[in-house]
Design a protein around this motif. Structure first.
Motif, PDB file in Angstrom:
ATOM      1  N   ASP A 100       0.854  -1.184   0.000  1.00 28.99           N
ATOM      2  CA  ASP A 100       0.000   0.000   0.000  1.00 28.99           C
ATOM      3  C   ASP A 100       0.897   1.245   0.000  1.00 28.99           C
ATOM      4  N   LYS A 110      -2.980   9.871   0.554  1.00 27.90           N
ATOM      5  CA  LYS A 110      -3.952  10.973   0.684  1.00 27.90           C
ATOM      6  C   LYS A 110      -3.211  12.312   0.598  1.00 27.90           C
ATOM      7  N   GLY A 140      -7.879   1.027  -3.754  1.00 26.77           N
ATOM      8  CA  GLY A 140      -7.422   2.339  -4.225  1.00 26.77           C
ATOM      9  C   GLY A 140      -5.907   2.407  -4.440  1.00 26.77           C
ATOM     10  N   LEU A 184       0.096   6.216  -9.321  1.00 21.31           N
ATOM     11  CA  LEU A 184      -0.395   4.831  -9.337  1.00 21.31           C
ATOM     12  C   LEU A 184       0.073   4.108 -10.606  1.00 21.31           C
ATOM     13  N   ARG A 188       5.914   2.706   8.577  1.00 23.37           N
ATOM     14  CA  ARG A 188       5.763   2.683   7.108  1.00 23.37           C
ATOM     15  C   ARG A 188       7.102   2.406   6.399  1.00 23.37           C
ATOM     16  N   LYS A 213       2.565  -0.384   8.784  1.00 26.85           N
ATOM     17  CA  LYS A 213       2.154   1.028   8.829  1.00 26.85           C
ATOM     18  C   LYS A 213       2.394   1.575  10.243  1.00 26.85           C
ATOM     19  N   ASP A 257       2.292   4.707   0.965  1.00 26.69           N
ATOM     20  CA  ASP A 257       2.243   5.444   2.238  1.00 26.69           C
ATOM     21  C   ASP A 257       1.755   6.878   1.992  1.00 26.69           C
ATOM     22  N   HIS A 258       0.921   7.324   2.868  1.00 28.54           N
ATOM     23  CA  HIS A 258       0.406   8.718   2.844  1.00 28.54           C
ATOM     24  C   HIS A 258      -0.065   9.143   1.457  1.00 28.54           C
TER      25      HIS A 258
HETATM   26  N1  LIG Z   1      -5.509   9.664  -7.362  1.00 28.54           N
HETATM   27  C1  LIG Z   1      -6.140   8.599  -6.899  1.00 28.54           C
HETATM   28  N2  LIG Z   1      -6.351   8.483  -5.565  1.00 28.54           N
HETATM   29  C2  LIG Z   1      -6.986   7.385  -5.107  1.00 28.54           C
HETATM   30  C3  LIG Z   1      -7.434   6.379  -5.967  1.00 28.54           C
HETATM   31  N3  LIG Z   1      -8.038   5.422  -5.221  1.00 28.54           N
HETATM   32  C4  LIG Z   1      -7.943   5.815  -3.934  1.00 28.54           C
HETATM   33  N4  LIG Z   1      -7.313   7.011  -3.851  1.00 28.54           N
HETATM   34  C5  LIG Z   1      -7.004   7.804  -2.690  1.00 28.54           C
HETATM   35  O1  LIG Z   1      -6.095   7.152  -1.869  1.00 28.54           O
HETATM   36  C6  LIG Z   1      -6.159   7.748  -0.584  1.00 28.54           C
HETATM   37  C7  LIG Z   1      -5.995   6.696   0.444  1.00 28.54           C
HETATM   38  O2  LIG Z   1      -5.908   7.352   1.675  1.00 28.54           O
HETATM   39  P1  LIG Z   1      -5.783   6.615   3.055  1.00 28.54           P
HETATM   40  O3  LIG Z   1      -6.633   5.380   3.040  1.00 28.54           O
HETATM   41  O4  LIG Z   1      -6.061   7.613   4.128  1.00 28.54           O
HETATM   42  O5  LIG Z   1      -4.328   6.114   3.109  1.00 28.54           O
HETATM   43  P2  LIG Z   1      -2.956   6.889   2.994  1.00 28.54           P
HETATM   44  O6  LIG Z   1      -3.151   8.340   2.869  1.00 28.54           O
HETATM   45  O7  LIG Z   1      -2.152   6.271   1.927  1.00 28.54           O
HETATM   46  O8  LIG Z   1      -2.319   6.559   4.372  1.00 28.54           O
HETATM   47  P3  LIG Z   1      -1.588   5.258   4.782  1.00 28.54           P
HETATM   48  O9  LIG Z   1      -2.096   4.153   3.937  1.00 28.54           O
HETATM   49  O10 LIG Z   1      -1.936   5.060   6.213  1.00 28.54           O
HETATM   50  O11 LIG Z   1      -0.137   5.488   4.599  1.00 28.54           O
HETATM   51  C8  LIG Z   1      -7.493   8.451  -0.517  1.00 28.54           C
HETATM   52  O12 LIG Z   1      -7.294   9.859  -0.524  1.00 28.54           O
HETATM   53  C9  LIG Z   1      -8.198   8.043  -1.811  1.00 28.54           C
HETATM   54  O13 LIG Z   1      -9.008   9.092  -2.327  1.00 28.54           O
HETATM   55  C10 LIG Z   1      -7.226   6.551  -7.366  1.00 28.54           C
HETATM   56  O14 LIG Z   1      -7.593   5.717  -8.202  1.00 28.54           O
HETATM   57  N5  LIG Z   1      -6.572   7.664  -7.766  1.00 28.54           N
END
Ligand SMILES: Nc1nc2c(ncn2[C@@H]2O[C@H](COP(=O)(O)OP(=O)(O)OP(=O)(O)O)[C@@H](O)[C@H]2O)c(=O)[nH]1
Length: 343
Positions: free
Chosen positions: A214, A219, A256, A234, A327, A323, A216-217
């Motif tokens: 996955d 978001k 995601g 991605l 991380r 995590k 990291d961060h």
């Molecule tokens: N650009 C983009 N963002 C995505 C997609 N699918 C999911 N996301 C985003 O991925 C983010 C996942 O956030 P979190 O689940 O909080 O995880 P994170 O920010 O990676 O934090 P950690 O996993 O704890 O390190 C969210 O903001 C989703 O909107 C996608 O297909 N494209």
């Protein structure tokens, strides 16, 4: 295709079938009928009067006629036949006068019968025949060509939409099995792929591992650089991971920003190496953000006969620990003891 166009295409298609079938059956039928008529024509070449009757009713009543019988008959024939060669002018075994003129036509033919009269009295019959073979041959060739063309058209009419259908089917299947953003397998096909690999692993006694990772961060990446840039990350990460895995591995976009590697022929030590190598590759990769992108990984060695669900749960628990532990690291779920190890 619009409904109207479909109806016209169907009418055209079945019209061609009907014409091809009609021609295919019509020509032999006409041929057969004409052949029968030809035989009937041959039989009908017997005169209306037998020789005895001609003697009694025509020649005996007029001695001059008797004297000139041969010449008059020849004259009559000349007059009627108008240069057409006399094919046959004989008395048959029953005494009937048979006079046939014209070429010997090959069957099938059309025959015309004209009563031969002298002073208004019928003295015999002329039969003329015309061969229809060349005309039939031509029409048969044309009919065959039409039938072949019709068949080809039908085949084309059938094949073209079929090919389009097959293409549409495979496009739909691709869409059903792949993630549109990265082109990776989606989680719906992961289950069948996992089951397949598990069966193979059980049968041949090799090990199977799962690596769940996955970003990291992520978001923060989206929030800071925008969703489009997040999508690009991605895609770039997918490219790196795809180049890193073995051809026998399956890379799945699990969610995601979550990915899964199903790795057959992989014991825990190999899975650890693979996971760490990937982590380092991503860590070093320039994603064009001006900051590092890292991943956390959870891996597990799959017990023989275990389900994808149970292994994902274990890998996910390991990932969660990675995590929590800061991380950009790999955690392993130990299947035998339930213990989880940090790498
Ligand atoms: N650009 C983009 N963002 C995505 C997609 N699918 C999911 N996301 C985003 O991925 C983010 C996942 O956030 P979190 O689940 O909080 O995880 P994170 O920010 O990676 O934090 P950690 O996993 O704890 O390190 C969210 O903001 C989703 O909107 C996608 O297909 N494209």
């Amino acid at each position: 295709m619009a409904r109207g166009q479909r109806i016209i295409a169907n009418l055209l298609r079945w019209g061609i079938v009907a014409v091809a079938l009609a021609l295919t059956f019509l020509v032999p039928t006409v041929h057969f009928t004409l052949e029968r008529n030809f035989i009937a024509g041959i039989l009908a070449t017997v005169s209306e009067f037998d020789a005895q009757q001609i003697m009694e009713k025509v020649i005996a009543r007029n001695p001059d006629l008797w004297r000139y019988e041969e010449a008059r008959l020849v004259g009559l024939l000349r007059q009627k036949a108008l240069g057409i060669p006399v094919r046959q002018a004989v008395y048959d075994p029953d005494g009937a006068l048979v006079i046939a003129i014209g070429q010997y036509p090959t069957p099938p033919s059309l025959s015309t019968r004209i009563p031969l009269r002298d002073a208004g009295i019928v003295v015999g019959a002329l039969e003329t025949s015309t061969s229809l073979a060349p005309a039939l041959r031509t029409s048969f060739i044309i009919a065959s060509l039409v039938a072949v063309t019709g068949t080809l058209l039908i085949v084309l009419f059938e094949l073209i939409p079929l090919r389009r259908l097959r293409k549409a089917e495979s496009a739909v299947q691709y869409m059903a099995e792949h993630d549109p953003l990265t082109g990776l397998l989606n989680r719906y096909v992961a289950e069948s792929r996992f089951d397949q690999e598990m069966k193979r692993a059980d049968r041949y006694g090799f090990q199977l591992a799962l690596i769940l990772f996955d970003i990291d961060h992520f978001k923060h990446i989206n929030d800071t650089f925008g969703h489009t840039k997040g999508d690009e990350v991605l895609r770039r990460l997918t490219k790196v991971a795809k180049e890193h895995i073995r051809s026998t591995d399956a890379l799945v976009r699990w969610g995601g920003e979550e990915f899964l590697i199903i790795a057959p022929y992989t014991d825990p030590a190999m899975a650890r190496n693979q996971a760490e190598k990937l982590r380092r590759l991503i860590e070093r990769k320039d994603f064009g953000l001006g900051e590092r992108v890292t991943i956390s990984l959870g891996l597990c060695a799959c017990e023989p006969g275990s389900s994808l669900q149970s292994n994902i749960e274990r890998a996910d628990a390991a990932l969660y620990r990675a995590k929590c532990a800061g991380r950009n690291r790999t955690e392993e779920a130990d299947t035998a003891t339930g213990r989880q190890k940090a790498i």
